[in-house]
Design a protein around this motif. Sequence first.
Motif, PDB file in Angstrom:
ATOM      1  N   SER A  11       0.852  -1.194   0.000  1.00  0.00           N
ATOM      2  CA  SER A  11       0.000   0.000   0.000  1.00  0.00           C
ATOM      3  C   SER A  11       0.883   1.237   0.000  1.00  0.00           C
ATOM      4  O   SER A  11       1.741   1.402   0.878  1.00  0.00           O
ATOM      5  CB  SER A  11      -0.876   0.016   1.257  1.00  0.00           C
ATOM      6  OG  SER A  11      -1.841  -1.001   1.231  1.00  0.00           O
ATOM      7  N   ALA A  12       0.646   2.123  -0.964  1.00  0.00           N
ATOM      8  CA  ALA A  12       1.491   3.310  -1.102  1.00  0.00           C
ATOM      9  C   ALA A  12       1.476   4.174   0.163  1.00  0.00           C
ATOM     10  O   ALA A  12       2.486   4.792   0.513  1.00  0.00           O
ATOM     11  CB  ALA A  12       1.028   4.125  -2.306  1.00  0.00           C
ATOM     12  N   CYS A  13       0.348   4.185   0.872  1.00  0.00           N
ATOM     13  CA  CYS A  13       0.266   5.032   2.073  1.00  0.00           C
ATOM     14  C   CYS A  13       1.230   4.548   3.155  1.00  0.00           C
ATOM     15  O   CYS A  13       1.675   5.346   3.990  1.00  0.00           O
ATOM     16  CB  CYS A  13      -1.159   5.097   2.605  1.00  0.00           C
ATOM     17  SG  CYS A  13      -1.866   3.507   3.027  1.00  0.00           S
ATOM     18  N   VAL A  19      -1.772   9.521   0.047  1.00  0.00           N
ATOM     19  CA  VAL A  19      -2.846   9.094  -0.852  1.00  0.00           C
ATOM     20  C   VAL A  19      -4.124   8.699  -0.119  1.00  0.00           C
ATOM     21  O   VAL A  19      -5.120   8.354  -0.753  1.00  0.00           O
ATOM     22  CB  VAL A  19      -2.381   7.896  -1.724  1.00  0.00           C
ATOM     23  CG1 VAL A  19      -1.357   8.344  -2.745  1.00  0.00           C
ATOM     24  CG2 VAL A  19      -1.805   6.769  -0.862  1.00  0.00           C
ATOM     25  N   ARG A  20      -4.104   8.777   1.208  1.00  0.00           N
ATOM     26  CA  ARG A  20      -5.284   8.356   1.963  1.00  0.00           C
ATOM     27  C   ARG A  20      -6.471   9.293   1.707  1.00  0.00           C
ATOM     28  O   ARG A  20      -6.310  10.397   1.218  1.00  0.00           O
ATOM     29  CB  ARG A  20      -4.977   8.355   3.458  1.00  0.00           C
ATOM     30  CG  ARG A  20      -4.304   7.082   3.949  1.00  0.00           C
ATOM     31  CD  ARG A  20      -3.730   7.283   5.320  1.00  0.00           C
ATOM     32  NE  ARG A  20      -4.645   7.941   6.238  1.00  0.00           N
ATOM     33  CZ  ARG A  20      -5.401   7.299   7.135  1.00  0.00           C
ATOM     34  NH1 ARG A  20      -5.335   6.002   7.229  1.00  0.00           N
ATOM     35  NH2 ARG A  20      -6.196   7.973   7.940  1.00  0.00           N
ATOM     36  N   VAL A  45       1.216   0.617  -4.566  1.00  0.00           N
ATOM     37  CA  VAL A  45      -0.063   0.823  -5.257  1.00  0.00           C
ATOM     38  C   VAL A  45      -1.030   1.516  -4.308  1.00  0.00           C
ATOM     39  O   VAL A  45      -0.963   1.315  -3.093  1.00  0.00           O
ATOM     40  CB  VAL A  45      -0.717  -0.516  -5.690  1.00  0.00           C
ATOM     41  CG1 VAL A  45       0.041  -1.160  -6.841  1.00  0.00           C
ATOM     42  CG2 VAL A  45      -0.850  -1.485  -4.523  1.00  0.00           C
ATOM     43  N   CYS A  46      -1.921   2.311  -4.870  1.00  0.00           N
ATOM     44  CA  CYS A  46      -3.074   2.797  -4.095  1.00  0.00           C
ATOM     45  C   CYS A  46      -4.308   2.492  -4.936  1.00  0.00           C
ATOM     46  O   CYS A  46      -4.625   3.208  -5.885  1.00  0.00           O
ATOM     47  CB  CYS A  46      -3.002   4.294  -3.800  1.00  0.00           C
ATOM     48  SG  CYS A  46      -4.511   4.828  -2.937  1.00  0.00           S
ATOM     49  N   GLU A  48      -7.455   2.828  -4.543  1.00  0.00           N
ATOM     50  CA  GLU A  48      -8.544   3.811  -4.639  1.00  0.00           C
ATOM     51  C   GLU A  48      -8.187   4.927  -5.605  1.00  0.00           C
ATOM     52  O   GLU A  48      -9.015   5.365  -6.409  1.00  0.00           O
ATOM     53  CB  GLU A  48      -8.891   4.334  -3.231  1.00  0.00           C
ATOM     54  CG  GLU A  48      -9.534   3.237  -2.406  1.00  0.00           C
ATOM     55  CD  GLU A  48      -9.741   3.586  -0.942  1.00  0.00           C
ATOM     56  OE1 GLU A  48      -9.836   4.785  -0.603  1.00  0.00           O
ATOM     57  OE2 GLU A  48      -9.817   2.640  -0.129  1.00  0.00           O
ATOM     58  N   ARG A  57     -10.663  12.501  -0.422  1.00  0.00           N
ATOM     59  CA  ARG A  57     -11.959  11.971  -0.844  1.00  0.00           C
ATOM     60  C   ARG A  57     -12.772  11.644   0.395  1.00  0.00           C
ATOM     61  O   ARG A  57     -12.212  11.536   1.499  1.00  0.00           O
ATOM     62  CB  ARG A  57     -11.781  10.724  -1.708  1.00  0.00           C
ATOM     63  CG  ARG A  57     -10.945   9.633  -1.067  1.00  0.00           C
ATOM     64  CD  ARG A  57     -10.568   8.549  -2.046  1.00  0.00           C
ATOM     65  NE  ARG A  57      -9.617   7.586  -1.475  1.00  0.00           N
ATOM     66  CZ  ARG A  57      -8.301   7.757  -1.462  1.00  0.00           C
ATOM     67  NH1 ARG A  57      -7.768   8.854  -1.949  1.00  0.00           N
ATOM     68  NH2 ARG A  57      -7.500   6.845  -0.929  1.00  0.00           N
ATOM     69  N   LYS A 108      -2.432  -2.092   3.866  1.00  0.00           N
ATOM     70  CA  LYS A 108      -2.850  -1.380   5.089  1.00  0.00           C
ATOM     71  C   LYS A 108      -4.089  -2.028   5.707  1.00  0.00           C
ATOM     72  O   LYS A 108      -5.096  -2.235   5.032  1.00  0.00           O
ATOM     73  CB  LYS A 108      -3.145   0.083   4.717  1.00  0.00           C
ATOM     74  CG  LYS A 108      -3.729   0.918   5.829  1.00  0.00           C
ATOM     75  CD  LYS A 108      -2.717   1.187   6.907  1.00  0.00           C
ATOM     76  CE  LYS A 108      -3.351   1.912   8.081  1.00  0.00           C
ATOM     77  NZ  LYS A 108      -4.273   1.089   8.874  1.00  0.00           N
ATOM     78  N   SER A 111      -8.644  -1.094   5.853  1.00  0.00           N
ATOM     79  CA  SER A 111      -9.142  -0.272   4.740  1.00  0.00           C
ATOM     80  C   SER A 111     -10.205  -1.032   3.940  1.00  0.00           C
ATOM     81  O   SER A 111     -10.096  -2.251   3.777  1.00  0.00           O
ATOM     82  CB  SER A 111      -7.957   0.070   3.832  1.00  0.00           C
ATOM     83  OG  SER A 111      -8.373   0.259   2.502  1.00  0.00           O
ATOM     84  N   CYS A 114      -7.821  -2.252   1.163  1.00  0.00           N
ATOM     85  CA  CYS A 114      -6.597  -2.975   1.492  1.00  0.00           C
ATOM     86  C   CYS A 114      -6.665  -3.849   2.745  1.00  0.00           C
ATOM     87  O   CYS A 114      -5.734  -4.614   2.995  1.00  0.00           O
ATOM     88  CB  CYS A 114      -5.451  -1.976   1.651  1.00  0.00           C
ATOM     89  SG  CYS A 114      -5.036  -1.102   0.116  1.00  0.00           S
TER      90      CYS A 114
HETATM   91 FE1  SF4 Z   1      -3.623   3.210   1.506  1.00  0.00          FE
HETATM   92 FE2  SF4 Z   1      -6.284   3.348   1.203  1.00  0.00          FE
HETATM   93 FE3  SF4 Z   1      -4.710   3.654  -0.914  1.00  0.00          FE
HETATM   94 FE4  SF4 Z   1      -4.946   1.245   0.273  1.00  0.00          FE
HETATM   95  S1  SF4 Z   1      -6.541   2.404  -0.818  1.00  0.00           S
HETATM   96  S2  SF4 Z   1      -3.065   2.244  -0.433  1.00  0.00           S
HETATM   97  S3  SF4 Z   1      -5.139   1.858   2.442  1.00  0.00           S
HETATM   98  S4  SF4 Z   1      -4.805   5.004   0.871  1.00  0.00           S
END
Ligand code: SF4
Length: 163
Positions: A11-13, A19-20, A45-46, A48, A57, A108, A111, A114
């Motif tokens: 998860s990129a975050c 990116v959250r 990767v993210c 969303e 968002r 993560k 989520s 994720c």
């Molecule tokens: Fe992080 Fe949410 Fe993106 Fe998954 S979808 S990488 S938890 S910000």
Amino acid sequence: MKLSTKKILISACLLGEPVRYDGKSISIKDKTICYFQQQGYLVPVCPEVMGGLPIPREPAEIIKGVGDFPDRKVITQGGFDVTEAFQRGAERTLEIALQNNVIAALLKSNSPSCGNLQIYDGSFSGRLIEGFGITVRVLKEAGIPVFNELQVSLLCDFIEQQG
Ligand code: SF4
């Protein structure tokens, strides 16, 4: 750690990318993750954002449909149906995973995309229930094991077992 040409989706975050949904990141200070990153093993990767959702968002949660699992929807706190964007992001994530020959994913926790063990229950009250996110479902169906940021040692065990 024997990764050779294999990679790990992440998860990129978790790598500090903002990116959250709230425009923030979760930079975790884990020596193993730092090592993986330095060695070039990680593929961030993210789902969303890749599904077309903006930063920031509205927060979204999974609402379980009546009956079969695929009937469930992802709804924002304001009541907007974002299921298609979540699904698109999940499928794009799987494409990237396959293109990069990933051996596993480190995503993560909690989520709606994720989370691999628990997700919020759809009431936006902060209550967690057993379940997993839209991207995790797609990865699991493709046979890619998913770990979360609290399961790094399990991920390492898994990698060792692969030889
Ligand atoms: Fe992080 Fe949410 Fe993106 Fe998954 S979808 S990488 S938890 S910000």
